[in-house]
Structure formats: C-alpha cells, structure tokens
Design a protein around this motif. Structure first.
Motif, short mmCIF file in Angstrom:
data_model
loop_
_atom_site.label_atom_id
_atom_site.label_comp_id
_atom_site.label_asym_id
_atom_site.label_seq_id
_atom_site.Cartn_x
_atom_site.Cartn_y
_atom_site.Cartn_z
N LYS A 1 0.83 -1.21 0.00
CA LYS A 1 0.00 0.00 0.00
C LYS A 1 0.87 1.26 0.00
CE LYS A 1 -1.80 -1.18 3.92
NZ LYS A 1 -1.12 -2.45 4.24
N SER A 2 1.85 1.29 0.92
CA SER A 2 2.71 2.47 0.98
C SER A 2 3.48 2.61 -0.32
CB SER A 2 3.70 2.35 2.14
OG SER A 2 3.01 2.27 3.35
N THR A 3 3.92 1.48 -0.84
CA THR A 3 4.69 1.53 -2.08
C THR A 3 3.85 2.15 -3.20
OG1 THR A 3 5.88 -0.43 -1.37
CG2 THR A 3 6.02 0.15 -3.70
N MET B 1 -2.54 9.89 1.78
CA MET B 1 -2.35 9.78 3.22
C MET B 1 -2.00 8.35 3.57
SD MET B 1 -5.42 12.02 4.77
CE MET B 1 -5.49 13.77 4.54
N ASP B 2 -0.85 8.17 4.21
CA ASP B 2 -0.40 6.82 4.55
C ASP B 2 -0.64 6.58 6.04
OD1 ASP B 2 0.70 4.37 4.66
OD2 ASP B 2 2.64 4.92 3.82
N GLU B 3 -1.70 5.90 6.38
CA GLU B 3 -2.08 5.63 7.77
C GLU B 3 -1.94 6.89 8.63
OE1 GLU B 3 -0.51 2.03 9.46
OE2 GLU B 3 0.22 1.39 7.50
N PRO B 4 -2.64 7.95 8.30
CA PRO B 4 -2.41 9.23 9.00
C PRO B 4 -2.84 9.20 10.46
CG PRO B 4 -4.35 9.37 7.61
CD PRO B 4 -3.71 8.05 7.30
MG LIG Z 1 2.84 1.14 4.88
#
Ligand SMILES: [Mg+2]
Ligand SMILES: Nc1ncnc2c1ncn2[C@@H]1O[C@H](COP(=O)(O)OP(=O)(O)OP(=O)(O)O)[C@@H](O)[C@H]1O
Lengths: 252, 456
Positions: free
Chosen positions: A43-45, A172-175
């Motif tokens: 996901k982050s990637t 937004m990455d797990e904000p």
């Molecule tokens: Mg991640």
C-alpha cells in the motif's frame, strides 16, 4: 467524475523484491479512495509511486504507466517538483520540521514562491491552519516549534503544510495510526471536509475508518490489487474470498 | 619471580575450586528451577579463593621491604651502621643489591657483612608470603565451597563481581588522566611560582633561548604561541576542513549513488589513517615552498617558508576526513521522514538539504567542528615539520608562525635541567593546552548530546 490519477499495470521493485504486481487503479476527485490490505502488501509503495517518492529509495524501480490529468508522470515534460507539488502526501508518523509552526506551513509556499510578500504568506498560513481546525489552537503561538505540539496537532499541522501549496491530490499513509480516538475523529472529519475538492487516497488498517471516510476501497494482497470497488459493496458483499476473510478479521 | 610462581599456583587453585564447586552444584541442579547455573557457582567459589589471597599478596608486596629492613636492623652486624640519614640508606641499599645478586665492585665492607642477613630475611619473607597466601586461598575457597547450596544466589554474585571488574577497568583510564593532570598542575604550579601567570598568558615576547636566570618571565610571554595555535588550528585549518568536509558529507549522504558512496567513503576514511608525519613532510617539502612562492608573487617581502598558511592548509586536509565523517553521521541521523516531508512538498534535494537537513544536523556538525579544532590545536607532528620555531605575532598568513605544541617539543629537547623555568614552561603550556582542549571537548559533547536527544 474526474479521474485525477490513472495508474495502469504498475509494478514496483526494491532490488529483486517485487512489492507491486501489475496494479491498475484510479484516484478521482469525487471519491475518497481507501487502500486496505495486510501489512507488507504494497500500500505504501503504491502511494509512493504516485508522487515518485520511490525515486529516493536506492535500488527501487517502477514499471507501468501513471498519469496525472492524462500526463505521464515519468514523461519528459513532467518535472518531479511539479508532480510532488500537485500530489501532496501525509505520512504515518507526524513529521513536522524542527521549525516554528508558522515556518512549517510556510515552507511549501516559500519554496514554490507562491506568496508575494509577508501579508500574502500570513494569509496562506492562516487559511491552511483554519482548514485543519488548528488555527484557534495555535494562533497565539505560531512561533513555537511544530514538534512541541501534541501528536494529533502535529498531524493536522502536517496536513496544513500539505494544503498550503494547494495540491490537487492528497495521499495519506495511515495518517491516524499514531493518534488517539479523539484526534483520529478530527482527522476523519477533516478528510470528509476536504473530499470533493481534492482527490484523496488514504491507506488504513482500520476497517471502520475505511468504511467511515471512503467511498471507494481497494484491497491489496501480496502486491496485487485483489478487489476494487465501492466501499459499501466491498464491505457488505466482497467478491473475493480473501477480501472477505480480511475484512471480517479471519485473515491468517 | 616468586610472585609469578605464586600467581600460577593461585590460578591452579582457582580452577580446581571452580571444578569442585561446579561438580557440587551439578548434584542439586534439578532441585531449584532457574537457580544459578553450576558454572556460576564455580566462578563464585573460584573468585573467593583468588581475590582475598591476591589482596593479601598486594598488601604483603607493599609491606615486605620495610619488614625485611626491620629484620636486618635487628641483626648484630647492623649495630655498626651510622645513624639514620643518607650514609645509612646508601649502605643498606648496597647490601640489598648484593643480596639480590646485583653487587657492584666497590662495596663498603659493612654492606658486604649485612648482605647475608638481607638474603635470609628476604627468603623468609617470601616463604611467609607464599604460605599465608596459599592458606588464605585454600581456606576461603573451601569455606565458599561449603556454602554452595541449591539456593545460593551465585548468579547475582557473579553479576555483581562482573560489574565491579568493569568499573575498575573504566577507572584505569580516568585515574591515569587524573594522574597526568595532577602532574601537569604540580609542575605548572612550580612554574607560576617563578613567572606570574598574567606575564605568561599575555606576554608578547617569547624567546626561551635567551632566558636570563633572574627574570625568566621577560622572555616567556606565550601569547604569540596561543595566537599561532589558534590561527593555524582554528582559523586556517578549519577554513579548509569545514567547508570541504561539509560539502563532501552532503554529497556522500544525499547525492552519491550507492556505488559511489561505497567507493568514496572508505577512500576518505583512509585519508584519516595517513600518519601525521607523512602529512608533515608533504607539507614541509611541497606545500610550504609553494605557499612561500605564492606569497612572494603577491608581493609580500616577509613570506616565510614556515608560514601559518602552509601548516594550516596541511592540517586542514588532515582534519577533513574527520569533519566529513562527523557531518555525514549527523546528516544521516536526521530522521528520513523529515527529508521525505520536504521532498514530498516538491522541494529539490538541495533545498531540502539547506532548509531541513542541515539545520537539523547543525548541533551535531558544530560539535564535530569543535572536536576537530581540539584535534588541530593539539596536533604536533605537522607543526614541528612545517611551522616555525620563532614566535612572531602576525595576522599575515604568509608570515612565519609557531604553536604551543611545537614550542613544547623545542623546550623539552634542549639540554636544560629538569628544574629550570624553561622546562617548567613546557608544563605550563601543556596545562593550558589541556584546559582548552578539555573545554572544547565538553562543549562538543554537550552539543552532540543535545542533538541526539532531539533527533531521537
Ligand atoms: Mg505502509
Ligand atoms: N525501502 C525498501 N527496501 C526494500 N524493500 C522494501 C522497502 N520498502 C518496502 N519494501 C518491501 O516492499 C513490500 C511492500 O512494502 P510496503 O511498505 O509498501 O507495505 P505496506 O502495505 O505499506 O505495509 P504496512 O501496512 O505494514 O505499512 C514489503 O515486502 C516490504 O518489505
């Protein structure tokens, strides 16, 4: 519906490790898109390929076609500075600069020369802070360090910092993963208020959050996009067995 | 000799006790779950056998000479000795030398008569020591062995002992430093008894060659040395090392591709391993003449081949890898998220470095620069080979300059006696250097520590 970002057949590699495998997804202005899936599924990637932050990782490589308003983000006519200015990002851990609150928000406008004169800059800072609901809390101590705020305030400061240059997309990455329920609720409210104006993609591990804030949900597993559709469909009527297992917590 | 045999015996005893205690502990191994391990019991008992015995041995070694002399003085032959004083001490020490087989040719007959008594007393003392030490070792070891039971907290005892040993080890370095400092302060005190401190610290005339006995302070004004040291080490050397070190660190940590970094970083670190004497002759043979020619070309009549510039440049290159490595560490210690936050806002790498990374790394970098200055100021070899022996007070980098370290060497390599103001001045210089370096290091550590607290 205006598609902002269209990613087609995107694969990403860290050295020999394949982190994304042939992912195709749209991010649009009318919906908040939630990206869910077990840890390490990419996901982050995916988010980082969208603003080319993967460029900063030694050994990382991206294949496939990603378009912002129809323009290839890897193309010659798209400068990475322009791309990142138009595609803002909020990180998992609040990461304000070790500068004053004011300077944190003013950072982007200054770099891109968006404000003429102090007055305009002050206005941009105030508007951005107001939109994150932080203005009333910090207006009397704009010269305090951003790092001196609480975790939730820091995260809203980071969102204000991203908003200050008027991006078109916000990733937004797990904000909220470092925040308590009250701070989380405020951020979710904020996402609701921002949607429509900005194309928003949010990574989350919290199923309720995905259900609350998003209209579209994408479920990833082992670097592949398993299922992508309306949030209500995914949560009530998932097509893939794996999606069902994951959202019902039976994922092993 | 006897001491070494005794030590070997003690170690043998200890290993026997170790085995015994272990064997004993193995028997009730099952009685207590998670009790101390047999080996830990072994260590406790072995240490009980050795440590008190060693302590006794040390005490004995200290007390023995006096006891032996006492015994000798009680023999009839000692009745002929002169009263306590220099003559008596000489006779006794000759006798002692004879007894241990180091006899010289011209020995007083009285010493020759005392020698056998000395030998006998020494032998007796050795025997007593050996027996007492071994008895104590066996006694204490056996007592400890008897106390080995299922519940004996051998583990905590071993831990406590390890702690004490480690503490003692770290104390060695500290005590040595304290000893050095004490001797520096002591000798400097003697110096300042003859030359007033403000004379020494602020006097501008330094020429210890032409010292006159009744007014040594006239030629021992060290200000030119302090200035030279500061000018060479903190100004010129840093003007080279700080910018170059910082820029190379920025390149290495932010721009260089992985392969370039893997090549360049070790290369820089190799520079740090070049012996300073090599820098010294490079400076003396190549840099100094070139600097002098440059000075002449610029129309400076007093351009020296022992200029501050030459020494400073070479020293700067010497310090460069140090500065670069500390700056690199500080930059890398800045959390990645800060850099990413800036890049994600559309800042370029150079904007990110200037506006986010460098400010965040600044305390660390500043600490590194202070450490570098403290090194440059104490550096000796380069200035001995490149700087001048003559103390002049000049701000012209092409003029000759000298440093504190260079002058210490010159002061101590003369033929002067140890007590002269000239040699004592070396201690005063050393003390000044020590104090300045210490202050720099403390400041640097404080900065670096503050950096850590904020970074982490
Ligand atoms: Mg991640
Ligand atoms: N910098 C990197 N170097 C090498 N491999 C990486 C790097 N970053 C991520 N990976 C690998 O890529 C894969 C996907 O990682 P990614 O961070 O995108 O997962 P994620 O879905 O965000 O997980 P999480 O929910 O835990 O944040 C993982 O296997 C991870 O080990």
């Amino acid at each position: 519906m205006t598609v902002k970002i269209a990613a087609r057949h995107v694969s990403a590699f860290y050295g020999d490790v394949r982190a994304l495998d042939d992912v195709s997804i749209d991010i649009d202005t009318d919906h908040v898109t939630a990206l869910i899936g077990p840890s390490g599924c990419g996901k982050s990637t995916l988010l980082r390929t969208l603003n080319r932050l993967t460029d900063t990782v030694p050994g990382a490589r991206v294949e496939g076609d990603i378009r912002l308003d129809g323009r290839d983000i890897h193309g010659r006519d798209m400068d990475v500075v322009e791309l990142r200015a138009r595609v803002g990002m909020v990180f998992q851990k609040p990461n304000p600069f070790p500068k004053s609150i004011y300077e944190n928000v003013a950072y982007g406008p200054r770099i891109h020369g968006l404000a003429r004169g102090r007055g305009e800059l002050d206005a941009v800072v105030e508007t951005s802070l107001r939109r994150t609901g932080l203005w009333d809390e910090v207006k009397d101590r704009l010269s305090d360090r951003g790092t001196a705020l609480s975790g939730g305030q820091q995260q809203r400061l980071c969102i204000a910092r991203a908003l200050a240059i008027e991006p078109e997309v916000i990733l937004m990455d797990e904000p909220c993963s470092a925040l308590d329920p009250i701070a989380t609720a405020r951020i979710e409210e904020l996402i609701g208020a921002l949607s429509g104006r900005y194309a928003i993609a949010i990574v989350t591990h919290n199923m309720q959050q995905a259900a609350r804030v998003s209209q579209r949900t994408a479920f990833f597993h082992l670097g592949r996009l398993v299922e992508y559709g309306d949030t209500s469909d995914i949560f009530t009527n998932p097509r893939a067995e794996r999606t069902k297992d994951y959202i019902t917590g039976r994922y092993g | 000799m006897a001491g070494i045999t005794l030590l070997v015996l003690l170690i043998g005893l200890a290993s026997i006790f170790w085995q015994l205690a272990r064997a004993r502990a193995v028997q009730f191994r099952r009685a207590v779950r998670f009790g101390s391990l047999p080996a830990q019991h072994g260590w406790t008992v072995a240490l009980w056998a050795v440590l008190p015995a060693l302590a006794l041995l040390v005490v004995w070694q200290i007390a023995a000479p006096a006891l032996v002399t006492d015994a000798v003085l009680r023999t009839p032959a000692a009745a002929d000795l002169p009263p306590p004083g220099f003559a008596r001490a000489t006779l006794l020490s000759q006798a002692r030398a004879l007894a241990t087989g180091h006899g010289a040719e011209s020995v007083e007959p009285l010493s020759r008569r005392l020698a056998p008594a000395y030998a006998a007393a020494t032998r007796r003392s050795h025997w007593i020591a050996t027996v007492a030490v071994l008895a104590l070792a066996i006694g204490a070891g056996a007592a400890a062995l008897a106390r080995v039971r299922a519940g004996t907290p051998a583990r905590t005892r071993v831990e406590r002992l390890v702690t004490a040993l480690l503490f003692a080890a770290s104390l060695v370095a500290i005590l040595t430093t304290a000893g050095i400092l004490f001797s520096l302060v002591w000798e400097s005190g003697r110096f300042f008894a003859t030359v007033p401190a403000q004379r020494f610290l602020f006097g501008t005339h330094w020429s210890p060659q032409s010292i006159v006995d009744d007014a040594p302070g006239d030629v021992l004004g060290a200000l030119p040395l302090f200035w030279g040291t500061f000018f060479i080490g903190a100004v010129i050397a840093m003007a080279v090392a700080v910018p170059l070190g910082l820029l190379s660190a920025i390149y290495l940590s932010q721009y260089a591709a992985g392969s370039t970094r893997r090549l360049l970083k070790p290369a820089l670190e190799v520079l740090a391993g070049v012996p300073t004497v090599v820098y010294g002759y490079f400076g003396a043979l190549t840099v100094a003449p070139a600097v002098r020619r440059l000075g002449m070309a610029l129309g400076m009549a007093d351009a020296s081949s022992e200029s501050a510039m030459a020494a400073g440049l070479v020293m700067g290159v010497m310090i460069l890898p140090f500065v670069s490595s500390i700056a690199d560490d500080s930059l890398i210690a800045v959390p990645v998220e800060l850099g990413e936050a800036s890049l994600a806002l559309g800042a370029t790498t150079s904007e990110t470095v200037r506006q986010v990374l460098l400010p965040a790394a600044l305390p660390g970098v500043a600490g590194g620069v202070l450490l570098a200055i403290s090194r440059a100021v104490g550096e000796t070899m380069i200035v001995v080979m490149v700087a001048s022996a003559v103390a002049t007070l000049s701000v012209n980098p092409f003029a000759s300059a000298t440093t504190v370290t260079r002058q210490i060497i010159d002061l101590l390599t003369g033929e002067a006696t140890f007590d002269s103001p000239k040699t004592l001045a070396a201690f005063a210089l050393g003390l000044t250097l020590f104090v300045v370096t210490l202050a720099l290091n403390i400041a640097a550590l404080a900065l670096v520590r503050r950096h850590r607290v904020r970074g982490g």
